[in-house]
Enzyme design. Structure first.
Site, PDB file in Angstrom:
ATOM      1  N   HIS A  10      -0.656   6.148  -3.912  1.00 60.15           N
ATOM      2  CA  HIS A  10      -1.548   7.302  -3.793  1.00 60.15           C
ATOM      3  C   HIS A  10      -2.401   7.452  -5.051  1.00 60.15           C
ATOM      4  O   HIS A  10      -3.632   7.633  -4.974  1.00 60.15           O
ATOM      5  CB  HIS A  10      -0.726   8.565  -3.562  1.00 60.15           C
ATOM      6  CG  HIS A  10      -1.542   9.821  -3.601  1.00 60.15           C
ATOM      7  ND1 HIS A  10      -2.477  10.122  -2.620  1.00 60.15           N
ATOM      8  CD2 HIS A  10      -1.605  10.831  -4.480  1.00 60.15           C
ATOM      9  CE1 HIS A  10      -3.060  11.256  -2.915  1.00 60.15           C
ATOM     10  NE2 HIS A  10      -2.548  11.717  -4.040  1.00 60.15           N
TER      11      HIS A  10
ATOM     12  N   HIS B 226      -1.378  -3.037   5.204  1.00 57.47           N
ATOM     13  CA  HIS B 226      -0.215  -3.009   6.104  1.00 57.47           C
ATOM     14  C   HIS B 226      -0.242  -4.203   7.049  1.00 57.47           C
ATOM     15  O   HIS B 226       0.778  -4.859   7.279  1.00 57.47           O
ATOM     16  CB  HIS B 226      -0.182  -1.701   6.897  1.00 57.47           C
ATOM     17  CG  HIS B 226       0.469  -0.586   6.165  1.00 57.47           C
ATOM     18  ND1 HIS B 226      -0.194   0.214   5.264  1.00 57.47           N
ATOM     19  CD2 HIS B 226       1.748  -0.124   6.178  1.00 57.47           C
ATOM     20  CE1 HIS B 226       0.631   1.102   4.758  1.00 57.47           C
ATOM     21  NE2 HIS B 226       1.821   0.928   5.303  1.00 57.47           N
TER      22      HIS B 226
END
Lengths: 491, 491
Positions: B385, B418
């Site tokens: 983040h 991902h």
């Protein structure tokens, strides 16, 4: 950077016991932040570290709720795939009425239910007899006791002679009903006895007062006058005039109101509501119709296959498999018990109360928050709890016995009644239910210790554990014995 | 009778809107209580009735906890009875090292892991080249970008030629490591670029200031002097003297510290702790040893049989059975993810931080309380983040784009990564992981609506649902495609 983060960073440095000389000053921090590399890191702790002092895990409550739902839906699907749809409302009709069992067309349970009116009316006649001095008081009370024991023995005797005519559910309903009538007649007899004793005492007091007034004694006179004003309030005030007084209460209407009312404690003047709320009645009625069907469906679909699957396991006595079966049974059993609790103590008793304009609706306390087992037993079934306090506990302590002794007597009576409700319908006199109830006082002491030593949360966890695991254990005990008796395992 | 009970009774009567004339007065109540039948009933509501205003159900939290435990223990027993003991630590050794696979004795994953040092050193050399004016800045940054993309492409290319030499776990570790190095080098390059730009700007500013001073302008002079004192603080104060400055940071020791440090954001001066707490290190180490073994055991015992059992179900495409399998997989998958989260983000990163005396331990926020999906993504993985905010989001908004656009870019980059982590090791380019990540922004908007409309609790429930059910759904998708490719179902 917020002041909260700064405070945490400060606490972190304190936790590491950094000496003051080495501590990074505010200026140093500011200088670092203003460098060209746009720094974003600050000294701070991970939330799971003790030194972070973070303790907000409210989201985990929702997590638990969701995991339970996921588990529940999956169990339901697995059950459906394994057993197909087992729900059959018509089967319940057969079980409940005993119809189609081929042995009898007389509905023996139904006859016994109707017959229960007889001991009720006999009880009223005896009270009336005592009140009009037709029967001597001691003989009358003796008759009442005989009548009550005749009542509870009746199902046992009838079952002994015509056992095959009864369905299991039918005879359980009969036993439950007869037990409730027994408790109500006990209360009826005892309350009328209190009224008679009270009236006699008042009569004697009045006589005594008149005697003492003839030989003037000012102190006594003042006390007597004070008493007199209180007496007047109780007996002759406008408020008192509205109340029914002994022996005006001894009539059929009053007794049948008590029999139907959602309480086991007889009183001459119940608190009443002034109207029947139709919406309330309809809501409770819908809850009952929907809920009873849900309970019956869960029972057929979930409970019966699980119990039947455990016969073999129990015959083999493999402890790991028995534990697995027990835990598998614990979940549906507990959910059914929760449904049963709500339907009986909230929906059904509130419905009766509303229809009878009975104003005391405390049928249960907040037992789900109980922090020890005695609190649980004092609050989950208020009608029985109030009956036990008023008609067993207080009379015993009133005789000078200790509270502990009175408590044990209450549990022993309760244990007898539990055994009665299980052994008679099963026609199998074991003592598991009795022992289960008698294990409660020691458990109460242990859970009280847990509450004091480990905190109220652990007391509450003990209460829930004994509920979730204790019940299926008892059911398994009876089922094991029942299965051993009726279907011999293949060797 | 306590005043609380009286208050409740009063409220009850109000709820029934009894007219004042009919209301039972306090005196009437008192008179009734003093009658001879020892009355105990009082008008009051059942706790579940709305009019009782009772809302203390804290005990139900313990109930949920217990039901989960009972369900968990039973599932464990059932699994053990069905599959026996499947835990075999030695098997993991084989899977992890690729030993005993018979195809290669060269440990190709291990070679690729060691090789990752090369692009790291190249990156340092390029930065050094730019700093000493050996390379033009634009050309140097171009080389850095080429170096980073060479790094992430390497596993794909090698796998394409020598795919059979890799174990699945081996190649996943390589991909994960290479991706982390990619993100770190991105941060390294960009931060050094900021430092250079900042120095250049300062140089130009100084020149400008000197020019403006030659033509006096008092206002400007004061501002300049003020700036000058701030500049002095940043550059020449004792606090500043302790800090490393560009280009002194361009050395191997500094770069390797960054590579090992538990962060993806490069800074010239990290906040540091002043000692290594040995107890802390030992605790984290024990957590890791115990936890990793637990995860591996649960995986072998619970996850693998469940996945293998679902091949047939998926081939048949029966929606009820697929749902049942999905829910069955959801529970172990979620628990393993929770363990993985704790071990990685608490135990492992804290261990590395303690050993490197790295003081910023905010590796995760309190995502378990997140009331919408964006809060979850902003707090469950703080290193990523923080990297995304510092190196993607802020640079994009700094260029004048909207926050919404910057957010979408962050999610798109995250989705690509991902996909990379799943598709490369499986050697199967599907887009389920990409789509799964790209579904997050719309889900975030929906959950934000749920939070505002239905309250924070429902937002939190949505976050947990997407976690508990979303992950196994994605796993099932890949597993379905993988199974279809590798084991053709028997027709």
């Amino acid at each position: 950077m917020t002041s909260e983060t700064e405070e945490k960073a400060l606490r972190y440095r304190r936790a590491q016991s950094v000496s003051k000389a080495e501590e990074i000053t505010e200026q140093e921090k500011r200088v670092r932040k203003l460098q060209l590399d746009k720094p974003i890191h600050t000294p701070r702790d991970s939330l799971f570290s003790w030194s972070s002092e973070f303790n907000n895990f409210t989201g985990l409550v929702n997590w638990g709720f969701l995991m339970l739902s996921v588990g529940g839906v999956r169990l339901g699907l697995e059950n459906f795939l394994k057993y197909g749809l087992r729900v059959n409302p018509f089967e319940w009709f057969i079980v409940l009425t005993g119809y189609n069992e081929g042995t009898s067309s007389q509905y023996p349970s139904f006859i016994l239910i109707v017959f229960s009116i007889v001991p009720i009316v006999i009880s009223l006649l005896i009270e009336k007899g005592i009140a009009v001095d037709f029967l001597p008081e001691k003989f009358g009370v003796g008759l009442q006791i005989f009548n009550m024991f005749f009542l509870v023995s009746l199902p046992v005797v009838v079952l002994n002679f015509k056992g095959n005519d009864f369905s299991f559910v039918g005879i359980t309903s009969v036993c439950m009903l007869y037990l409730i009538i027994f408790l109500k007649l006990w209360s009826y007899t005892q309350t009328n006895f209190w009224c008679r004793s009270g009236l006699k005492k008042k009569y004697l007091d009045n006589k005594l007062r008149r005697q003492s007034l003839s030989a003037p004694n000012w102190n006594k006179l003042i006390t007597a006058e004070h008493d007199q004003s209180k007496e007047d309030l109780i007996n002759d005030s406008p408020a008192a005039a509205k109340l029914t007084k002994y022996p005006d209460n001894l009539n059929l209407k009053d007794l049948f109101y008590f029999m139907l009312a959602p309480t086991l404690c007889y009183e001459l003047n119940y608190p009443r509501t002034d109207r029947i709320r139709k919406r309330f009645v309809i809501k409770r009625l819908l809850e009952l119709i929907f809920g009873v069907n849900l309970v019956l469906a869960l029972f057929q679909q979930w409970m019966i296959p699980t119990i039947i699957n455990s016969v073999d396991t129990f015959a083999k006595m493999d402890p790991i498999r028995i534990t697995e079966r027990l835990l598998k049974l614990a979940v549906p059993n507990h959910l059914l018990w929760l449904c049963f609790f709500y339907l009986t103590f909230h929906s059904f008793l509130n419905l009766m109360a509303e229809l009878l304009q009975f104003a005391d609706r405390k049928f249960y306390g907040d037992w789900w928050n109980a922090n020890n087992i005695s609190t649980f037993w004092n609050s989950w079934n208020m009608p029985v709890h109030m009956w036990a306090v008023r008609h067993v506990y207080k009379p015993i302590t009133g005789l000078g016995y200790t509270k502990f002794f009175a408590g044990i007597v209450v549990f022993a009576i309760s244990a007898l009644f539990h055994e009665y409700l299980v052994s008679v319908p099963l026609q199998m006199f074991r003592i598991w239910a009795f022992l289960g109830m008698m294990a409660q006082p020691p458990l109460a002491i242990i859970s009280r210790h847990a509450e004091v030593r480990l905190g109220p949360r652990w007391g509450n966890i003990m209460v829930w554990s004994s509920l979730i695991l204790g019940q299926p254990l008892a059911i398994m005990m009876y089922f094991h014995d029942y299965a051993m008796l009726h279907f011999k395992p293949v060797q």
